[in-house]
Motif scaffolding. Structure first.
Motif, PDB file in Angstrom:
ATOM      1  N   ASP A 140     -10.236  15.581   3.165  1.00 40.99           N
ATOM      2  CA  ASP A 140     -11.321  14.596   3.310  1.00 40.99           C
ATOM      3  C   ASP A 140     -11.119  13.389   2.393  1.00 40.99           C
ATOM      4  OD1 ASP A 140     -12.367  16.236   5.198  1.00 40.99           O
ATOM      5  OD2 ASP A 140     -14.002  17.030   3.965  1.00 40.99           O
ATOM      6  N   VAL A 141     -10.615  13.618   1.181  1.00 41.85           N
ATOM      7  CA  VAL A 141     -10.361  12.478   0.282  1.00 41.85           C
ATOM      8  C   VAL A 141      -9.248  11.612   0.851  1.00 41.85           C
ATOM      9  CG1 VAL A 141      -9.582  11.763  -2.000  1.00 41.85           C
ATOM     10  CG2 VAL A 141     -11.150  13.663  -1.786  1.00 41.85           C
ATOM     11  N   ALA A 142      -8.206  12.260   1.386  1.00 43.17           N
ATOM     12  CA  ALA A 142      -7.100  11.485   1.977  1.00 43.17           C
ATOM     13  C   ALA A 142      -7.635  10.566   3.072  1.00 43.17           C
ATOM     14  CB  ALA A 142      -6.033  12.428   2.531  1.00 43.17           C
ATOM     15  N   ALA A 143      -8.548  11.079   3.889  1.00 41.62           N
ATOM     16  CA  ALA A 143      -9.108  10.263   4.979  1.00 41.62           C
ATOM     17  C   ALA A 143      -9.880   9.070   4.403  1.00 41.62           C
ATOM     18  CB  ALA A 143     -10.016  11.118   5.861  1.00 41.62           C
ATOM     19  N   VAL A 144     -10.602   9.302   3.317  1.00 39.35           N
ATOM     20  CA  VAL A 144     -11.352   8.205   2.682  1.00 39.35           C
ATOM     21  C   VAL A 144     -10.378   7.158   2.134  1.00 39.35           C
ATOM     22  CG1 VAL A 144     -12.828   7.577   0.717  1.00 39.35           C
ATOM     23  CG2 VAL A 144     -13.382   9.605   2.093  1.00 39.35           C
ATOM     24  N   LEU A 145      -9.354   7.626   1.431  1.00 34.28           N
ATOM     25  CA  LEU A 145      -8.390   6.690   0.837  1.00 34.28           C
ATOM     26  C   LEU A 145      -7.676   5.894   1.932  1.00 34.28           C
ATOM     27  CD1 LEU A 145      -6.862   8.954  -1.985  1.00 34.28           C
ATOM     28  CD2 LEU A 145      -8.637   7.208  -2.223  1.00 34.28           C
ATOM     29  N   GLU A 146      -7.303   6.587   3.009  1.00 31.99           N
ATOM     30  CA  GLU A 146      -6.623   5.902   4.127  1.00 31.99           C
ATOM     31  C   GLU A 146      -7.553   4.874   4.768  1.00 31.99           C
ATOM     32  OE1 GLU A 146      -3.434   6.787   5.655  1.00 31.99           O
ATOM     33  OE2 GLU A 146      -2.899   8.396   4.256  1.00 31.99           O
ATOM     34  N   SER A 147      -8.858   5.191   4.823  1.00 34.16           N
ATOM     35  CA  SER A 147      -9.798   4.254   5.453  1.00 34.16           C
ATOM     36  C   SER A 147      -9.871   2.937   4.670  1.00 34.16           C
ATOM     37  CB  SER A 147     -11.188   4.885   5.581  1.00 34.16           C
ATOM     38  OG  SER A 147     -11.840   4.893   4.324  1.00 34.16           O
ATOM     39  N   PHE A 148      -9.522   2.988   3.384  1.00 35.17           N
ATOM     40  CA  PHE A 148      -9.492   1.758   2.588  1.00 35.17           C
ATOM     41  C   PHE A 148      -8.092   1.131   2.580  1.00 35.17           C
ATOM     42  CE2 PHE A 148     -13.262   3.841   0.697  1.00 35.17           C
ATOM     43  CZ  PHE A 148     -14.168   2.796   0.836  1.00 35.17           C
ATOM     44  N   GLY A 149      -7.137   1.749   3.312  1.00 32.78           N
ATOM     45  CA  GLY A 149      -5.802   1.161   3.448  1.00 32.78           C
ATOM     46  C   GLY A 149      -4.761   1.709   2.498  1.00 32.78           C
ATOM     47  N   LEU A 150      -5.103   2.752   1.702  1.00 31.93           N
ATOM     48  CA  LEU A 150      -4.107   3.334   0.802  1.00 31.93           C
ATOM     49  C   LEU A 150      -3.197   4.278   1.587  1.00 31.93           C
ATOM     50  CD1 LEU A 150      -6.562   2.510  -1.177  1.00 31.93           C
ATOM     51  CD2 LEU A 150      -5.488   4.086  -2.776  1.00 31.93           C
ATOM     52  N   GLN A 151      -1.925   4.336   1.185  1.00 34.43           N
ATOM     53  CA  GLN A 151      -0.962   5.182   1.882  1.00 34.43           C
ATOM     54  C   GLN A 151      -0.420   6.262   0.961  1.00 34.43           C
ATOM     55  OE1 GLN A 151       1.925   2.437   3.471  1.00 34.43           O
ATOM     56  NE2 GLN A 151       0.569   1.889   5.182  1.00 34.43           N
ATOM     57  N   GLU A 152      -0.148   7.449   1.555  1.00 24.92           N
ATOM     58  CA  GLU A 152       0.307   8.574   0.739  1.00 24.92           C
ATOM     59  C   GLU A 152       1.758   8.389   0.284  1.00 24.92           C
ATOM     60  OE1 GLU A 152      -0.309  12.461   2.425  1.00 24.92           O
ATOM     61  OE2 GLU A 152       0.462  13.459   0.625  1.00 24.92           O
ATOM     62  N   GLY A 153       2.017   8.725  -0.981  1.00 22.60           N
ATOM     63  CA  GLY A 153       3.357   8.620  -1.540  1.00 22.60           C
ATOM     64  C   GLY A 153       3.925   9.978  -1.893  1.00 22.60           C
ATOM     65  N   SER A 154       5.166   9.965  -2.364  1.00 23.42           N
ATOM     66  CA  SER A 154       5.834  11.192  -2.798  1.00 23.42           C
ATOM     67  C   SER A 154       6.894  10.806  -3.830  1.00 23.42           C
ATOM     68  CB  SER A 154       6.505  11.877  -1.610  1.00 23.42           C
ATOM     69  OG  SER A 154       7.542  11.041  -1.125  1.00 23.42           O
ATOM     70  N   ASN A 155       7.526  11.809  -4.401  1.00 23.00           N
ATOM     71  CA  ASN A 155       8.581  11.534  -5.370  1.00 23.00           C
ATOM     72  C   ASN A 155       9.675  10.647  -4.774  1.00 23.00           C
ATOM     73  OD1 ASN A 155       8.431  12.992  -8.104  1.00 23.00           O
ATOM     74  ND2 ASN A 155       7.640  14.523  -6.699  1.00 23.00           N
ATOM     75  N   SER A 156      10.011  10.921  -3.502  1.00 21.08           N
ATOM     76  CA  SER A 156      11.115  10.172  -2.895  1.00 21.08           C
ATOM     77  C   SER A 156      10.668   8.842  -2.288  1.00 21.08           C
ATOM     78  CB  SER A 156      11.792  11.022  -1.820  1.00 21.08           C
ATOM     79  OG  SER A 156      10.831  11.442  -0.896  1.00 21.08           O
ATOM     80  N   ALA A 157       9.359   8.710  -2.007  1.00 19.17           N
ATOM     81  CA  ALA A 157       8.855   7.463  -1.425  1.00 19.17           C
ATOM     82  C   ALA A 157       7.528   7.084  -2.071  1.00 19.17           C
ATOM     83  CB  ALA A 157       8.683   7.627   0.091  1.00 19.17           C
ATOM     84  N   PRO A 158       7.554   6.498  -3.246  1.00 17.05           N
ATOM     85  CA  PRO A 158       6.316   6.161  -3.962  1.00 17.05           C
ATOM     86  C   PRO A 158       5.410   5.266  -3.123  1.00 17.05           C
ATOM     87  CG  PRO A 158       8.235   5.823  -5.377  1.00 17.05           C
ATOM     88  CD  PRO A 158       8.754   6.106  -4.007  1.00 17.05           C
ATOM     89  N   ALA A 159       4.098   5.505  -3.190  1.00 10.87           N
ATOM     90  CA  ALA A 159       3.143   4.660  -2.462  1.00 10.87           C
ATOM     91  C   ALA A 159       1.833   4.591  -3.267  1.00 10.87           C
ATOM     92  CB  ALA A 159       2.940   5.179  -1.047  1.00 10.87           C
ATOM     93  N   ASP A 160       0.678   4.657  -2.570  1.00 13.47           N
ATOM     94  CA  ASP A 160      -0.597   4.345  -3.230  1.00 13.47           C
ATOM     95  C   ASP A 160      -1.366   5.566  -3.738  1.00 13.47           C
ATOM     96  OD1 ASP A 160      -0.033   1.745  -2.346  1.00 13.47           O
ATOM     97  OD2 ASP A 160      -0.981   2.177  -0.420  1.00 13.47           O
ATOM     98  N   TYR A 161      -1.173   6.726  -3.081  1.00 17.37           N
ATOM     99  CA  TYR A 161      -1.861   7.919  -3.588  1.00 17.37           C
ATOM    100  C   TYR A 161      -0.998   9.156  -3.370  1.00 17.37           C
ATOM    101  CZ  TYR A 161      -3.268   9.528   1.119  1.00 17.37           C
ATOM    102  OH  TYR A 161      -3.264   9.994   2.413  1.00 17.37           O
ATOM    103  N   VAL A 162      -1.271  10.185  -4.173  1.00 18.60           N
ATOM    104  CA  VAL A 162      -0.558  11.460  -4.046  1.00 18.60           C
ATOM    105  C   VAL A 162      -1.553  12.609  -4.131  1.00 18.60           C
ATOM    106  CG1 VAL A 162       1.795  10.883  -4.757  1.00 18.60           C
ATOM    107  CG2 VAL A 162       0.048  11.221  -6.509  1.00 18.60           C
ATOM    108  N   ILE A 163      -1.154  13.745  -3.528  1.00 16.85           N
ATOM    109  CA  ILE A 163      -2.062  14.886  -3.388  1.00 16.85           C
ATOM    110  C   ILE A 163      -1.370  16.171  -3.790  1.00 16.85           C
ATOM    111  CG2 ILE A 163      -3.105  16.356  -1.620  1.00 16.85           C
ATOM    112  CD1 ILE A 163      -4.359  14.149  -0.385  1.00 16.85           C
TER     113      ILE A 163
END
Ligand code: FAD
Ligand code: A2P
Length: 264
Positions: free
Chosen positions: A232-255
């Motif tokens: 549910d938090v991921a959906a909220v963050l995505e709704s504001f335009g943030l994108q999920e990142g990872s060690n190999s592809a850094p981005a705006d949020y991680v889970i």
């Protein structure tokens, strides 16, 4: 495996019980163990048959600490925690020194404001990251949102934040950058409500006097809770335009999962 001869055994140095369901403990740190603040390892105890009972645990202490700290649930019938909750100073625990995880600074693009979003024992990786100098060097503002059902469940985090502000070294780095926002959902407290609701309604921004809403050009987030919470938090963050990142592809949020198995 003969656990008594294992090179992975560490010694418990401190145990603190916070509620009847939560405790924290510290253990010796293997000299060779290097990790990044926010990562997790496998820890455990020997079972009745001598076979280790191992579970994933976030390291709650920062990378510079001489010891390792963990913050744990007590599951009454849990294979590990039904035993682990009775550990005492001087006793051995098993620790597999292979740290991993996505709640690390390397997995985020540079930003100005960092959000730590946790429920329950999901606070543990942030107990590490809040004590990590890199957190304060990289960001202008850090917001620690921690939500539990009841007030007592916030105690470990509350105490840690208080101690942090008083800490000679970290306290100075933090200055006025830290905004701590503990909320409850099933017991009255100064701030109430789920993290998802407080982000979407804008309540957290209003209460803390911060500019909202979330902005992908500015905001970064790290999330740790149940599977349902994370989704549910991921959906909220995505709704504001943030994108999920990872060690190999850094981005705006991680889970990271705080635990597995809530039926989701
Ligand atoms: P299990 O058989 O593992 O769990 C039984 C049930 O208890 C689960 O199905 C679930 O419904 C519930 N449960 C398990 N853990 C939790 C929890 N933490 N909060 C609420 N309900 C729970 N646990 C911690 O206490 N602290 C940590 O720092 C931590 N970090 C983790 C990091 C990762 C990446 C993962 C995947 C899990 C983490 N866990 C953490 C959970 C941990 O691995 C165990 O599940 C927990 O210690 C219980 O072990 P158990 O053998 O007693 O019961
Ligand atoms: P609530 O009391 O409204 O369910 P749990 O103990 O079930 O893991 O929950 C820990 C905290 O996380 C509780 O305050 C709970 O609020 C909140 N929570 C649980 N699921 C979600 C979710 N899907 N989204 C946001 N908050 C959640």
């Amino acid at each position: 495996m003969n656990v008594a001869l294992s090179p992975d055994l560490q010694t418990v140095t401190q145990v603190t019980h916070w509620t009847d369901r939560l405790f924290s403990f510290r253990v010796t740190r293997p000299k060779s163990l290097r990790f990044r603040s926010g990562e997790f390892v496998m820890i455990g105890l020997a079972g009745d048959n001598g076979k280790p009972i191992l579970r994933a645990y976030s390291i709650a202490s920062p990378a510079w600490d001489e010891e390792l700290e963990f913050y744990s649930i007590k599951v009454p019938d849990g294979p590990l925690t039904s035993r682990l909750q009775h550990i005492e100073v001087g006793q051995p625990i098993i620790l597999r020194p292979k740290p991993v995880g996505t709640l690390v600074h390397d997995a985020l693009k540079p930003g100005k404001r960092l959000w730590f979003l946790a429920t329950g024992t999901g606070f543990a990786p942030f107990a590490s990251l809040l004590r990590e100098p890199e957190t304060w060097e990289k960001y202008e503002t850090v917001v620690m949102m921690h939500t539990c059902r009841e007030v007592g469940e916030l105690d470990y985090g509350r105490r840690l934040v208080e101690d942090l502000r008083d800490d000679l070294l970290i306290g100075e780095l933090i200055g006025d950058k830290l905004h701590y926002y503990p909320t409850t959902t099933r017991e009255e407290s100064p701030f109430m409500g789920r993290i998802t609701d407080n982000l979407t309604s804008g309540k957290v921004f209003a209460d803390l006097g911060l500019e909202g809403p979330l902005d992908p050009a500015l905001d970064r987030a790290m999330v740790c809770g149940s599977l349902a919470f994370n989704k549910d938090v991921a959906a909220v963050l995505e709704s504001f335009g943030l994108q999920e990142g990872s060690n190999s592809a850094p981005a705006d949020y991680v889970i990271e999962k705080a635990f597995v198995g809530d039926g989701v």
